[in-house]
Scaffold this motif. Sequence first.
Motif, PDB file in Angstrom:
ATOM      1  N   VAL A 192      63.500  54.852  44.082  1.00 58.21           N
ATOM      2  CA  VAL A 192      62.349  55.695  44.403  1.00 58.21           C
ATOM      3  C   VAL A 192      61.073  55.120  43.784  1.00 58.21           C
ATOM      4  CG1 VAL A 192      62.439  57.249  42.401  1.00 58.21           C
ATOM      5  CG2 VAL A 192      61.626  58.122  44.597  1.00 58.21           C
ATOM      6  N   PHE A 193      61.235  54.315  42.709  1.00 56.89           N
ATOM      7  CA  PHE A 193      60.078  53.730  42.042  1.00 56.89           C
ATOM      8  C   PHE A 193      59.571  52.472  42.746  1.00 56.89           C
ATOM      9  CE2 PHE A 193      62.341  55.955  38.572  1.00 56.89           C
ATOM     10  CZ  PHE A 193      61.340  56.847  38.217  1.00 56.89           C
ATOM     11  N   LEU A 194      60.327  51.971  43.726  1.00 59.45           N
ATOM     12  CA  LEU A 194      59.903  50.774  44.454  1.00 59.45           C
ATOM     13  C   LEU A 194      58.859  51.153  45.502  1.00 59.45           C
ATOM     14  CD1 LEU A 194      63.387  49.071  45.066  1.00 59.45           C
ATOM     15  CD2 LEU A 194      61.692  48.522  43.289  1.00 59.45           C
ATOM     16  N   PRO A 195      58.043  50.187  45.932  1.00 61.60           N
ATOM     17  CA  PRO A 195      57.107  50.461  47.025  1.00 61.60           C
ATOM     18  C   PRO A 195      57.873  50.937  48.264  1.00 61.60           C
ATOM     19  CG  PRO A 195      56.622  48.353  45.996  1.00 61.60           C
ATOM     20  CD  PRO A 195      57.931  48.813  45.426  1.00 61.60           C
ATOM     21  N   GLU A 196      57.243  51.773  49.055  1.00 57.59           N
ATOM     22  CA  GLU A 196      57.908  52.326  50.225  1.00 57.59           C
ATOM     23  C   GLU A 196      58.358  51.212  51.172  1.00 57.59           C
ATOM     24  OE1 GLU A 196      57.197  55.742  53.637  1.00 57.59           O
ATOM     25  OE2 GLU A 196      55.821  55.528  51.945  1.00 57.59           O
ATOM     26  N   MET A 197      59.627  51.270  51.556  1.00 57.06           N
ATOM     27  CA  MET A 197      60.192  50.259  52.448  1.00 57.06           C
ATOM     28  C   MET A 197      59.952  50.651  53.907  1.00 57.06           C
ATOM     29  SD  MET A 197      63.923  49.743  50.652  1.00 57.06           S
ATOM     30  CE  MET A 197      64.083  49.601  48.877  1.00 57.06           C
ATOM     31  N   GLY A 198      60.059  49.658  54.761  1.00 59.98           N
ATOM     32  CA  GLY A 198      60.028  49.952  56.183  1.00 59.98           C
ATOM     33  C   GLY A 198      61.330  50.601  56.616  1.00 59.98           C
ATOM     34  N   THR A 199      61.362  51.125  57.821  1.00 60.39           N
ATOM     35  CA  THR A 199      62.531  51.845  58.311  1.00 60.39           C
ATOM     36  C   THR A 199      63.776  50.966  58.330  1.00 60.39           C
ATOM     37  OG1 THR A 199      61.124  53.236  59.690  1.00 60.39           O
ATOM     38  CG2 THR A 199      63.469  53.162  60.232  1.00 60.39           C
ATOM     39  N   LEU A 200      63.652  49.745  58.859  1.00 67.17           N
ATOM     40  CA  LEU A 200      64.821  48.872  58.985  1.00 67.17           C
ATOM     41  C   LEU A 200      65.385  48.486  57.622  1.00 67.17           C
ATOM     42  CD1 LEU A 200      63.798  46.517  61.945  1.00 67.17           C
ATOM     43  CD2 LEU A 200      65.382  48.440  61.970  1.00 67.17           C
ATOM     44  N   LEU A 201      64.501  48.112  56.692  1.00 72.24           N
ATOM     45  CA  LEU A 201      64.958  47.733  55.355  1.00 72.24           C
ATOM     46  C   LEU A 201      65.571  48.930  54.630  1.00 72.24           C
ATOM     47  CD1 LEU A 201      65.204  45.551  53.231  1.00 72.24           C
ATOM     48  CD2 LEU A 201      62.882  46.111  52.449  1.00 72.24           C
ATOM     49  N   ASN A 202      64.988  50.099  54.856  1.00 71.41           N
ATOM     50  CA  ASN A 202      65.514  51.323  54.243  1.00 71.41           C
ATOM     51  C   ASN A 202      66.936  51.604  54.739  1.00 71.41           C
ATOM     52  OD1 ASN A 202      65.682  53.657  52.804  1.00 71.41           O
ATOM     53  ND2 ASN A 202      64.147  54.767  53.974  1.00 71.41           N
ATOM     54  N   ILE A 203      67.139  51.472  56.049  1.00 71.34           N
ATOM     55  CA  ILE A 203      68.468  51.698  56.619  1.00 71.34           C
ATOM     56  C   ILE A 203      69.454  50.657  56.112  1.00 71.34           C
ATOM     57  CG2 ILE A 203      69.804  51.653  58.767  1.00 71.34           C
ATOM     58  CD1 ILE A 203      67.374  52.859  60.175  1.00 71.34           C
ATOM     59  N   LEU A 204      69.020  49.395  56.039  1.00 71.21           N
ATOM     60  CA  LEU A 204      69.897  48.319  55.577  1.00 71.21           C
ATOM     61  C   LEU A 204      70.362  48.563  54.138  1.00 71.21           C
ATOM     62  CD1 LEU A 204      71.239  45.569  56.009  1.00 71.21           C
ATOM     63  CD2 LEU A 204      69.102  44.494  55.233  1.00 71.21           C
ATOM     64  N   THR A 205      69.419  48.900  53.251  1.00 74.28           N
ATOM     65  CA  THR A 205      69.793  49.148  51.855  1.00 74.28           C
ATOM     66  C   THR A 205      70.692  50.369  51.740  1.00 74.28           C
ATOM     67  OG1 THR A 205      67.745  50.416  51.493  1.00 74.28           O
ATOM     68  CG2 THR A 205      67.718  48.075  50.939  1.00 74.28           C
ATOM     69  N   ARG A 206      70.445  51.384  52.564  1.00 70.97           N
ATOM     70  CA  ARG A 206      71.282  52.584  52.549  1.00 70.97           C
ATOM     71  C   ARG A 206      72.698  52.255  52.991  1.00 70.97           C
ATOM     72  NH1 ARG A 206      71.198  57.387  50.143  1.00 70.97           N
ATOM     73  NH2 ARG A 206      68.971  57.577  50.587  1.00 70.97           N
ATOM     74  N   VAL A 207      72.835  51.411  54.014  1.00 71.43           N
ATOM     75  CA  VAL A 207      74.166  51.028  54.497  1.00 71.43           C
ATOM     76  C   VAL A 207      74.912  50.217  53.429  1.00 71.43           C
ATOM     77  CG1 VAL A 207      75.402  49.594  56.169  1.00 71.43           C
ATOM     78  CG2 VAL A 207      73.581  51.127  56.942  1.00 71.43           C
ATOM     79  N   ILE A 208      74.225  49.272  52.797  1.00 69.80           N
ATOM     80  CA  ILE A 208      74.850  48.462  51.744  1.00 69.80           C
ATOM     81  C   ILE A 208      75.286  49.346  50.578  1.00 69.80           C
ATOM     82  CG2 ILE A 208      74.450  46.658  50.029  1.00 69.80           C
ATOM     83  CD1 ILE A 208      72.561  45.331  52.070  1.00 69.80           C
ATOM     84  N   ALA A 209      74.390  50.234  50.156  1.00 66.29           N
ATOM     85  CA  ALA A 209      74.723  51.135  49.047  1.00 66.29           C
ATOM     86  C   ALA A 209      75.861  52.078  49.422  1.00 66.29           C
ATOM     87  CB  ALA A 209      73.487  51.940  48.647  1.00 66.29           C
ATOM     88  N   GLY A 210      75.823  52.596  50.662  1.00 67.16           N
ATOM     89  CA  GLY A 210      76.880  53.504  51.110  1.00 67.16           C
ATOM     90  C   GLY A 210      78.237  52.829  51.151  1.00 67.16           C
ATOM     91  N   THR A 211      78.255  51.570  51.588  1.00 71.29           N
ATOM     92  CA  THR A 211      79.511  50.811  51.622  1.00 71.29           C
ATOM     93  C   THR A 211      80.050  50.608  50.215  1.00 71.29           C
ATOM     94  OG1 THR A 211      78.788  49.667  53.632  1.00 71.29           O
ATOM     95  CG2 THR A 211      80.595  48.675  52.387  1.00 71.29           C
ATOM     96  N   ALA A 212      79.156  50.253  49.279  1.00 70.62           N
ATOM     97  CA  ALA A 212      79.575  50.045  47.892  1.00 70.62           C
ATOM     98  C   ALA A 212      80.087  51.343  47.271  1.00 70.62           C
ATOM     99  CB  ALA A 212      78.407  49.501  47.072  1.00 70.62           C
ATOM    100  N   ILE A 213      79.393  52.445  47.514  1.00 76.08           N
ATOM    101  CA  ILE A 213      79.809  53.744  46.963  1.00 76.08           C
ATOM    102  C   ILE A 213      81.159  54.163  47.537  1.00 76.08           C
ATOM    103  CG2 ILE A 213      79.257  56.218  46.957  1.00 76.08           C
ATOM    104  CD1 ILE A 213      76.284  55.372  46.806  1.00 76.08           C
ATOM    105  N   THR A 214      81.367  53.911  48.826  1.00 76.84           N
ATOM    106  CA  THR A 214      82.649  54.238  49.457  1.00 76.84           C
ATOM    107  C   THR A 214      83.775  53.432  48.829  1.00 76.84           C
ATOM    108  OG1 THR A 214      81.532  54.720  51.558  1.00 76.84           O
ATOM    109  CG2 THR A 214      83.900  54.327  51.646  1.00 76.84           C
ATOM    110  N   TYR A 215      83.533  52.149  48.603  1.00 81.82           N
ATOM    111  CA  TYR A 215      84.560  51.296  47.983  1.00 81.82           C
ATOM    112  C   TYR A 215      84.886  51.768  46.573  1.00 81.82           C
ATOM    113  CZ  TYR A 215      86.953  47.271  46.056  1.00 81.82           C
ATOM    114  OH  TYR A 215      87.880  46.476  45.447  1.00 81.82           O
ATOM    115  N   ILE A 216      83.848  52.075  45.795  1.00 77.89           N
ATOM    116  CA  ILE A 216      84.069  52.547  44.424  1.00 77.89           C
ATOM    117  C   ILE A 216      84.859  53.849  44.432  1.00 77.89           C
ATOM    118  CG2 ILE A 216      82.920  53.449  42.356  1.00 77.89           C
ATOM    119  CD1 ILE A 216      80.588  51.531  43.020  1.00 77.89           C
ATOM    120  N   SER A 217      84.552  54.753  45.350  1.00 76.26           N
ATOM    121  CA  SER A 217      85.142  56.092  45.356  1.00 76.26           C
ATOM    122  C   SER A 217      86.548  56.136  45.928  1.00 76.26           C
ATOM    123  CB  SER A 217      84.248  57.046  46.159  1.00 76.26           C
ATOM    124  OG  SER A 217      82.947  57.083  45.627  1.00 76.26           O
ATOM    125  N   PHE A 218      86.817  55.325  46.950  1.00 76.70           N
ATOM    126  CA  PHE A 218      88.094  55.439  47.659  1.00 76.70           C
ATOM    127  C   PHE A 218      88.930  54.167  47.651  1.00 76.70           C
ATOM    128  CE2 PHE A 218      85.129  58.454  49.668  1.00 76.70           C
ATOM    129  CZ  PHE A 218      85.817  59.631  49.461  1.00 76.70           C
TER     130      PHE A 218
END
Length: 287
Positions: A53-79
């Motif tokens: 949240v402290f980073l400069p506002e990202m564009g839509t595509l970069l925001n979605i990409l980082t969310r997908v990468i983070a979501g994949t990592a969180i899923t792996y850690i959790s399950f």
Amino acid sequence: MLQQVIYVDVLVILNLIITFFLLLATELFTKEKGKRWRVFLGALAGGIYSLQVFLPEMGTLLNILTRVIAGTAITYISFGFKTHKRFIKLCLVFLAVTFLFAGLMIGLWIVFTPSGMLINNSVVYFGISLPVLIVSTAVCYVISLVFSKILMRNKPQTTICDFVLEIDGKKAEGRAMLDTGNNLCESFSGYPVVICTYDFLEKIIPDSSKEFFKGNVTAINSEDTWQRRKRLVPYSTVTEKGMLPAFRPDKLILKNSTQTDKVFVAVINYKKHINESFDMLLNPNLF
């Protein structure tokens, strides 16, 4: 122009809690269940991810990409990872509930513009004190727990449960599914038979017995400590008949249900997993 003050502790804990409930929703929709310590670590990763949240506002595509990468990592850690199909299903469901939540928060922000609420790079922040956040979270958890128990009170016994298999001081833990078509029983004792794969059980099978459970049912080893435990269980399907190697464990514990030592575990070798979600097929006669 007034600037929003962000407290890092509130930010991380708030998003840890949000991620935790998103992971619980993922469990609900997929009927999967991660170990609680793993789900907590996944939620913690979500809390740490919120620091963007402290980073400069990202564009839509970069925001979605980082969310997908983070979501994949969180899923792996959790399950964890068991099969590609299971992991992809979990990733897609977690990302779906995450994007749904983000959409709802953005909608709330646009319509009502609540005081103290901030959204940047899809990270949600509410300007409330840490004690209030902790107390309100505890209250919500208690209410959810009571409501869940009321809903489940009159429901029939579930067909899906966690289990622990114990033998010679070793344990194998996993998820089991009730298979109404499994009516196998051990011929001499009449005890019901559950089914697992060799790959799942390999770590608890002694080396002296592995050839037998790999399918070489004529294998004899004078040093085999499981000689008295081993059996051959007859089975038949529409297309074939045969014998499955099996053993009697010290204990089979079905969590929140029952435990018994009057059971045999048959071992199959033709696939690595029962399916992408379960490690054991239960026998209705166990109940």
